[in-house]
Design a protein around this motif. Structure first.
Motif, PDB file in Angstrom:
ATOM      1  N   SER A  57      -6.150   6.633  -3.409  1.00  0.00           N
ATOM      2  CA  SER A  57      -7.262   5.791  -3.856  1.00  0.00           C
ATOM      3  C   SER A  57      -7.841   4.993  -2.693  1.00  0.00           C
ATOM      4  CB  SER A  57      -6.779   4.840  -4.958  1.00  0.00           C
ATOM      5  OG  SER A  57      -5.784   3.964  -4.462  1.00  0.00           O
ATOM      6  N   LYS A  58      -9.081   4.530  -2.858  1.00  0.00           N
ATOM      7  CA  LYS A  58      -9.759   3.785  -1.798  1.00  0.00           C
ATOM      8  C   LYS A  58      -9.041   2.486  -1.448  1.00  0.00           C
ATOM      9  CE  LYS A  58     -14.370   5.593  -2.787  1.00  0.00           C
ATOM     10  NZ  LYS A  58     -15.770   5.272  -3.200  1.00  0.00           N
ATOM     11  N   ASP A  59      -8.398   1.855  -2.422  1.00  0.00           N
ATOM     12  CA  ASP A  59      -7.690   0.612  -2.127  1.00  0.00           C
ATOM     13  C   ASP A  59      -6.298   0.850  -1.555  1.00  0.00           C
ATOM     14  OD1 ASP A  59      -6.285   1.500  -4.312  1.00  0.00           O
ATOM     15  OD2 ASP A  59      -6.823  -0.165  -5.627  1.00  0.00           O
ATOM     16  N   GLY A  60      -5.899   2.134  -1.454  1.00  0.00           N
ATOM     17  CA  GLY A  60      -4.630   2.477  -0.823  1.00  0.00           C
ATOM     18  C   GLY A  60      -3.400   2.178  -1.640  1.00  0.00           C
TER      19      GLY A  60
ATOM     20  N   SER B 194      -7.803   3.620 -10.669  1.00  0.00           N
ATOM     21  CA  SER B 194      -7.830   3.774  -9.207  1.00  0.00           C
ATOM     22  C   SER B 194      -8.864   4.765  -8.718  1.00  0.00           C
ATOM     23  CB  SER B 194      -6.439   4.202  -8.711  1.00  0.00           C
ATOM     24  OG  SER B 194      -5.465   3.230  -9.025  1.00  0.00           O
ATOM     25  N   PHE B 195      -9.222   5.767  -9.532  1.00  0.00           N
ATOM     26  CA  PHE B 195     -10.110   6.828  -9.065  1.00  0.00           C
ATOM     27  C   PHE B 195     -11.393   6.944  -9.889  1.00  0.00           C
ATOM     28  CE2 PHE B 195      -5.903   7.986  -7.614  1.00  0.00           C
ATOM     29  CZ  PHE B 195      -6.105   8.429  -6.327  1.00  0.00           C
TER      30      PHE B 195
ATOM     31  N   SER C  75     -18.534  12.711  -7.906  1.00  0.00           N
ATOM     32  CA  SER C  75     -18.259  13.401  -6.643  1.00  0.00           C
ATOM     33  C   SER C  75     -18.146  14.894  -6.885  1.00  0.00           C
ATOM     34  CB  SER C  75     -16.969  12.872  -6.003  1.00  0.00           C
ATOM     35  OG  SER C  75     -15.851  13.144  -6.834  1.00  0.00           O
TER      36      SER C  75
ATOM     37  N   ARG D 286       0.850  -1.188   0.000  1.00  0.00           N
ATOM     38  CA  ARG D 286       0.000   0.000   0.000  1.00  0.00           C
ATOM     39  C   ARG D 286       0.885   1.237   0.000  1.00  0.00           C
ATOM     40  NH1 ARG D 286      -5.322  -1.130   1.669  1.00  0.00           N
ATOM     41  NH2 ARG D 286      -5.560   0.949   2.584  1.00  0.00           N
TER      42      ARG D 286
END
Length: 755
Positions: free
Chosen positions: A120-123, A433-434, A470, A84
């Protein structure tokens, strides 16, 4: 007109040394002025009157520190597989990278992804934004090199590091291999056409001189008129094209006049008086088409069009002055080897020259009837089967034009770059990723007395819209009268859903503005591209109407006919429609994409259709004027309509075919380049010239002449009296009476002639 140019041609031929010297002085003078002029300004892009441009101007005024015009580099970092980016070692490497970016020359600030939440949410992935003081076009090589060094430093720490944005250097240099191949093919075609090295080299030489003068003048006036380095691109391409064509026409006519028995100076004068007249009016149509780009109201296109128009004007002047002067230095060696022997002896007296000319003309006519060349044989075939040829040509071009109904305009972005570029890699990493829309954020500006409160309501309203992924919190300027925030679409840039979202948000903004005294504007690169494409889309039909309308009037004066310019305009529209259809089929729909090396089909570049129309219109009218003016000349000198068509193809078919092959080979060379925009323009121009020269001018035009007969040259008497008589066909150059009356051959005799 023909008489004036005839005298000009004779003067240039007689005073060849003075004429060449004057042109050399102009060339070296322009070159000196270019070398001593200040550096041209950097490329600037603006679209007056659009919402995106208005919002950019507002940001520059209200948020000067935000650097609305400053370049930025979005540096994307990804942790090694299975790790990560937030792990201690990786986090330290990112911090070192951010610090290194901040020390680069010209950088005003760099965002920390862990502070701004750009993870990103998954790091696994994060990004930092480096903002520069200067715009992307003003960055120096040292600044680009420093950015590249920072990326290498991050990669050495084990991270995957790529960068996008206008601060990243784009390799726009072309290999030049395709261009060299095109020039070599052009030289070969000229050599085969003329059978003489000197005759083949003359159009190339004069075209290079004309382009040199034009490009030097553009460079010299760059800082004064705001002409950037890229302004000359269209001028160079088109100046070279028409320069070769125009010189080719004049040299070919000189050889024809010389073989008919005229002395050297008289042949040069007649060549400039006849072919030169066609060159002048063909050049005027090109200039009209290029100057007409001003109606689009995009400054960069206006400058490109006017600069190219100036270069074309230089090409016309060179064809009518420098070419006859150069012919004077090699008046016999420009002929084929087998034709030179007859002109080695002492020049004949004027009386013997006239007698020899009559005998040569009779012999040439007898020889043409016995052994017609390929052009005459093709014209005869079309005259015998006009309906079939017309139907095949029109239906074929119409079928090719069908895909153009699905034309979608856009601008090339990082998502369409080659997959091995750092910009494309960064784009793909961010999308994965985004989200797809992350690469095309929309910037919303709110100008109101209480901007913070209004912007908050607008942001909430926009967040509830379909297609919005968003919305960022609004930022307010110190005065409190302007706020801005970003909207991330759910779809990526260039997608139809994103365009629909921009329209929907602007409609919503219009409703929110009522009664609040506020102004809500939507901009950003995605919105700018949409506005740019929309502006060009709206300007396409008015531009077509302008150039076709003005050219119609010009051709009506040249040919003294209503139907000839009308069919010329319709033929041009057919060829452009077919070329656009071919471009859409290959570059947008992906048919044969692998054959042309297209990585990713997508929207057609917004500027391509309108630039193609301007360039191809000029070249198409070149072929129309040169080919049909020969027909008109034969008709006014007594030939029947069918004889005029055969004569036009006998003397002009070979030259027009050679000119078209040269243009196709030059433009096709650009297809070999890696740049998709250059590849697309090369394919479009080569296709359009192919369709226009060999289908429209060589097949549809003679078929229509065969069907119309004498009606093709009809002009109302009242209009004939109003129009000036420019004598493009050179009737006044004939000695004695205007010529014999028109032939009264029977239809049977005429059919025998064209067989």
């Amino acid at each position: 007109m023909a008489t004036l140019l005839y005298r000009l041609g004779r003067f240039a031929f007689r005073r060849r040394g003075l004429t060449v010297l004057l042109w050399l002085l102009v060339l070296f003078g322009a070159g000196f002025a270019a070398s001593s002029a200040p550096a041209p300004p950097a490329d600037t892009f603006s679209m007056p009157g659009t919402e995106s441009q208005k919002a950019f101007d507002l940001l520059e005024e209200k948020f000067p520190a935000a650097g609305a015009e400053g370049a930025s580099a979005r540096v994307v970092v990804r942790a090694p597989k299975g790790e990560r980016i937030t792990e201690t070692a990786n986090k330290k490497s990112v911090a070192d990278l951010v610090g290194d970016l901040g020390d680069n020359p010209g950088v005003t600030r760099v965002t920390d992804p862990f502070t701004t939440g750009a993870v990103s949410k998954d790091g696994t992935t994060a990004y930092a934004v480096a903002t520069y003081r200067a715009s992307g076009t003003e960055l120096t090589d040292a600044q680009h090199d420093a950015l590249d060094k920072s990326l290498r430093t991050g990669r050495s720490a084990g991270l995957t590091v790529e960068a996008g944005g206008d601060a990243v250097k784009v390799d726009t240099a072309m290999s030049g291999v395709g261009e060299k191949i095109g020039v070599l093919i052009s030289a070969l075609v000229l050599l085969l056409t003329f059978g003489s090295l000197i005759a083949a080299g003359m159009p190339l030489l004069t075209a290079v001189v004309g382009v040199g003068i034009g490009i030097s003048a553009i460079t010299a006036l760059g800082s004064t008129l705001g002409l950037s380095a890229t302004t000359s691109n269209l001028a160079m391409m088109l100046g070279l094209a028409v320069g070769i064509d125009y010189a080719l026409f004049v040299v070919s006519r000189y050889r024809s006049e010389k073989l008919e028995g005229h002395d050297r100076e008289e042949a040069a004068g007649r060549a400039v008086g006849t072919a030169g007249s066609a060159v002048v009016f063909a050049g005027l149509t090109v200039i009209v088409a290029l100057a007409g780009l001003s109606v689009v109201n995009i400054p960069v296109l206006t400058k490109m069009g006017l600069a190219a128009a100036g270069t074309v004007a230089v090409a016309v002047l060179i064809a009518t002055t420098l070419v006859p002067a150069l012919l004077a230095f090699a008046p016999i060696r420009v002929l084929r080897r087998r034709d030179r022997a007859a002109f080695r002896s002492k020049p004949l007296s004027p009386r013997k020259q006239r007698k020899a000319a009559k005998q040569a003309a009779k012999q040439a006519a007898k020889q043409a009837r016995r052994h017609p060349n390929l052009g005459a044989r093709w014209a005869g075939y079309v005259l015998r089967h006009p309906v079939a040829v017309l139907l095949v040509g029109v239906v074929g071009l119409g079928a090719l034009a069908v895909p153009a109904a699905n034309l979608r305009l856009g601008l090339p972005g990082e998502g369409t770059m080659a997959t091995d570029t750092t910009q494309r890699k960064a784009y793909d990493m961010l999308s994965a990723s985004f989200g797809d829309g992350f690469n095309g954020p929309l910037t919303v500006t709110v100008e109101a007395p209480k901007a913070a409160a209004v912007a908050k309501r607008v942001a909430q309203r926009f967040a509830a819209q379909d297609g919005v992924a968003s919305v960022a919190p609004p930022t307010v300027n110190p005065a409190g009268d302007t706020a801005l925030f970003n909207v991330i679409p759910a779809s990526g840039p260039g997608k139809a859903a994103t365009e629909d979202l921009v329209r929907s948000l602007r409609d919503s903004a219009g409703g929110l503005e009522k009664g609040t005294g506020s102004e809500i504007l939507i901009t950003g690169q995605t919105a700018l591209i949409i506005d740019f494409s929309h502006t060009l889309d709206k300007a396409l039909l008015p531009y077509l109407a302008l150039v076709v309308g003005l050219a119609f009037l010009l051709l009506m004066v040249v040919f003294r006919s209503l139907l000839v310019p009308f069919k010329a305009a319709l033929g041009f529209l057919l060829s452009v429609g077919a070329a656009l259809g071919a471009v859409v089929a290959v570059f947008q729909q992906g048919h044969l994409a692998g054959l042309f090396g297209i990585d990713q089909p997508g929207p057609i570049v917004s500027t391509m259709p309108i630039l193609m129309i301007g360039v191809v219109f000029g070249l198409a009218m070149d072929y129309e004027v040169f080919l049909v003016s020969r027909m008109r000349e034969a008709y006014t000198h007594g030939a029947t309509p069918a004889e005029a068509v055969v004569t036009g193809f006998r003397f002009g078919g070979r030259v027009v075919s050679a000119a078209a092959v040269i243009m196709i080979s030059v433009f096709s060379g650009f297809i070999a380049e890696d740049n998709d925009l250059v590849k697309m323009m090369g394919f479009a121009l080569a296709s359009a010239v192919l369709f226009d020269a060999f289908v429209v001018r060589m097949a549809i035009v003679p078929a229509l002449f065969a069907l119309l007969g004498t009606k093709a040259w009809w002009l109302p008497k009242w209009l004939d009296r109003l129009l000036p008589n420019l004598d493009v066909e050179g009737a006044e150059l004939r000695h004695g009476p205007a010529g014999p009356p028109r032939s009264s051959r029977s239809p049977k005799r005429e059919r025998e002639l064209i067989r």
